[in-house]
Scaffold this motif. Sequence first.
Motif, short mmCIF file in Angstrom:
data_model
loop_
_atom_site.label_atom_id
_atom_site.label_comp_id
_atom_site.label_asym_id
_atom_site.label_seq_id
_atom_site.Cartn_x
_atom_site.Cartn_y
_atom_site.Cartn_z
N CYS A 98 2.08 1.04 -8.82
CA CYS A 98 2.96 2.18 -8.55
C CYS A 98 4.38 1.78 -8.92
O CYS A 98 4.84 0.70 -8.56
CB CYS A 98 2.88 2.57 -7.07
SG CYS A 98 1.27 3.20 -6.58
N GLU A 99 5.06 2.64 -9.66
CA GLU A 99 6.36 2.32 -10.22
C GLU A 99 7.39 1.89 -9.17
O GLU A 99 8.19 1.01 -9.40
CB GLU A 99 6.89 3.53 -10.99
CG GLU A 99 8.17 3.28 -11.72
CD GLU A 99 8.58 4.45 -12.59
OE1 GLU A 99 9.19 4.20 -13.64
OE2 GLU A 99 8.28 5.61 -12.23
N ARG A 100 7.36 2.51 -8.01
CA ARG A 100 8.32 2.20 -6.95
C ARG A 100 7.65 1.51 -5.76
O ARG A 100 8.17 1.55 -4.64
CB ARG A 100 9.03 3.47 -6.48
CG ARG A 100 9.79 4.17 -7.56
CD ARG A 100 11.18 3.61 -7.69
NE ARG A 100 11.84 4.17 -8.87
CZ ARG A 100 12.67 3.47 -9.60
NH1 ARG A 100 12.95 2.25 -9.30
NH2 ARG A 100 13.23 4.02 -10.66
N PHE A 101 6.48 0.92 -6.00
CA PHE A 101 5.76 0.14 -4.98
C PHE A 101 5.42 0.95 -3.74
O PHE A 101 5.63 0.51 -2.62
CB PHE A 101 6.55 -1.13 -4.62
CG PHE A 101 6.91 -1.96 -5.81
CD1 PHE A 101 5.93 -2.62 -6.53
CD2 PHE A 101 8.22 -2.07 -6.23
CE1 PHE A 101 6.25 -3.37 -7.65
CE2 PHE A 101 8.56 -2.82 -7.34
CZ PHE A 101 7.56 -3.47 -8.05
N GLU A 102 4.85 2.14 -3.94
CA GLU A 102 4.50 3.04 -2.84
C GLU A 102 3.08 2.82 -2.31
O GLU A 102 2.57 3.64 -1.56
CB GLU A 102 4.60 4.51 -3.30
CG GLU A 102 5.97 4.92 -3.76
CD GLU A 102 6.11 4.92 -5.28
OE1 GLU A 102 5.38 4.20 -5.96
OE2 GLU A 102 6.98 5.64 -5.78
N CYS A 103 2.42 1.75 -2.69
CA CYS A 103 1.01 1.53 -2.34
C CYS A 103 0.75 1.60 -0.83
O CYS A 103 -0.23 2.19 -0.40
CB CYS A 103 0.53 0.18 -2.87
SG CYS A 103 0.59 0.03 -4.65
N SER A 104 1.60 0.98 -0.03
CA SER A 104 1.38 0.96 1.42
C SER A 104 1.37 2.39 1.98
O SER A 104 0.56 2.71 2.84
CB SER A 104 2.45 0.13 2.12
OG SER A 104 2.30 -1.23 1.79
N ALA A 105 2.26 3.24 1.49
CA ALA A 105 2.28 4.63 1.95
C ALA A 105 1.06 5.39 1.43
O ALA A 105 0.48 6.22 2.14
CB ALA A 105 3.56 5.32 1.49
N ASN A 106 0.65 5.10 0.19
CA ASN A 106 -0.48 5.81 -0.40
C ASN A 106 -1.79 5.55 0.35
O ASN A 106 -2.57 6.47 0.57
CB ASN A 106 -0.66 5.41 -1.87
CG ASN A 106 0.47 5.93 -2.74
OD1 ASN A 106 1.19 6.85 -2.38
ND2 ASN A 106 0.63 5.33 -3.90
N VAL A 107 -2.04 4.31 0.73
CA VAL A 107 -3.31 4.02 1.41
C VAL A 107 -3.31 4.52 2.85
O VAL A 107 -4.38 4.69 3.45
CB VAL A 107 -3.66 2.51 1.39
CG1 VAL A 107 -3.86 2.03 -0.03
CG2 VAL A 107 -2.63 1.67 2.12
N ARG A 108 -2.15 4.79 3.42
CA ARG A 108 -2.07 5.30 4.80
C ARG A 108 -2.07 6.82 4.86
O ARG A 108 -2.22 7.40 5.92
CB ARG A 108 -0.82 4.74 5.48
CG ARG A 108 -1.00 3.31 5.88
CD ARG A 108 0.30 2.67 6.32
NE ARG A 108 0.08 1.32 6.82
CZ ARG A 108 -0.16 0.26 6.07
NH1 ARG A 108 -0.21 0.38 4.75
NH2 ARG A 108 -0.37 -0.93 6.60
N ARG A 109 -1.92 7.47 3.73
CA ARG A 109 -1.92 8.93 3.67
C ARG A 109 -3.30 9.46 4.06
O ARG A 109 -4.31 8.95 3.58
CB ARG A 109 -1.56 9.38 2.26
CG ARG A 109 -1.07 10.78 2.14
CD ARG A 109 -0.58 11.13 0.75
NE ARG A 109 -1.62 10.87 -0.26
CZ ARG A 109 -1.45 10.05 -1.29
NH1 ARG A 109 -0.33 9.40 -1.47
NH2 ARG A 109 -2.42 9.87 -2.16
#
Length: 162
Positions: free
Chosen positions: A114-125
């Motif tokens: 993810c370009e802005r390192f949003e992985c942690s938010a994505n997996v918690r969605r």
Amino acid sequence: MHAFTEKDIRASFVNASLRERNALVVPELASVEWARLDYFGWRDPKQPLAGFLVAPVDDEPVGILLRQTEQRTRTRAQCSWCEDVTLPNEVVLFGAKRAGRAGRNGDTVGTLLCERFECSANVRRPMPPAYLGFDVEAARQRRIEALRAHVDRFARDLRDSR
């Protein structure tokens, strides 16, 4: 993930020179929600193709300097870490020098992130239930654990290549 200090972060980079570590612009850490992160990643506006991330490996920070490729992918890519197929953000190819002699010899590793390192938010969605009786919370936990495993494997691979 527990909180790291600026000093911890600067000292943690395994594939950056002393000059690169000293020039590093660390974002404001007071507002970071460490408990909701699986790794800490950021971009420096002064270095648009650079990415920085710090991952906990055996409860010690491992910092990685990443370089984004200038060319974008032609099709919509999937992040290798969060593996989200409905991403609300862009995915780009990053390359990272390996630590130690391997990195000095030009050995690098690439990955789609993810370009802005949003992985942690994505997996918690929250995700929609796939079928009647689908355990959404268990699926969310599996995604968080998978992200942590991907990050850990990548950080160990770069760090241990010395």
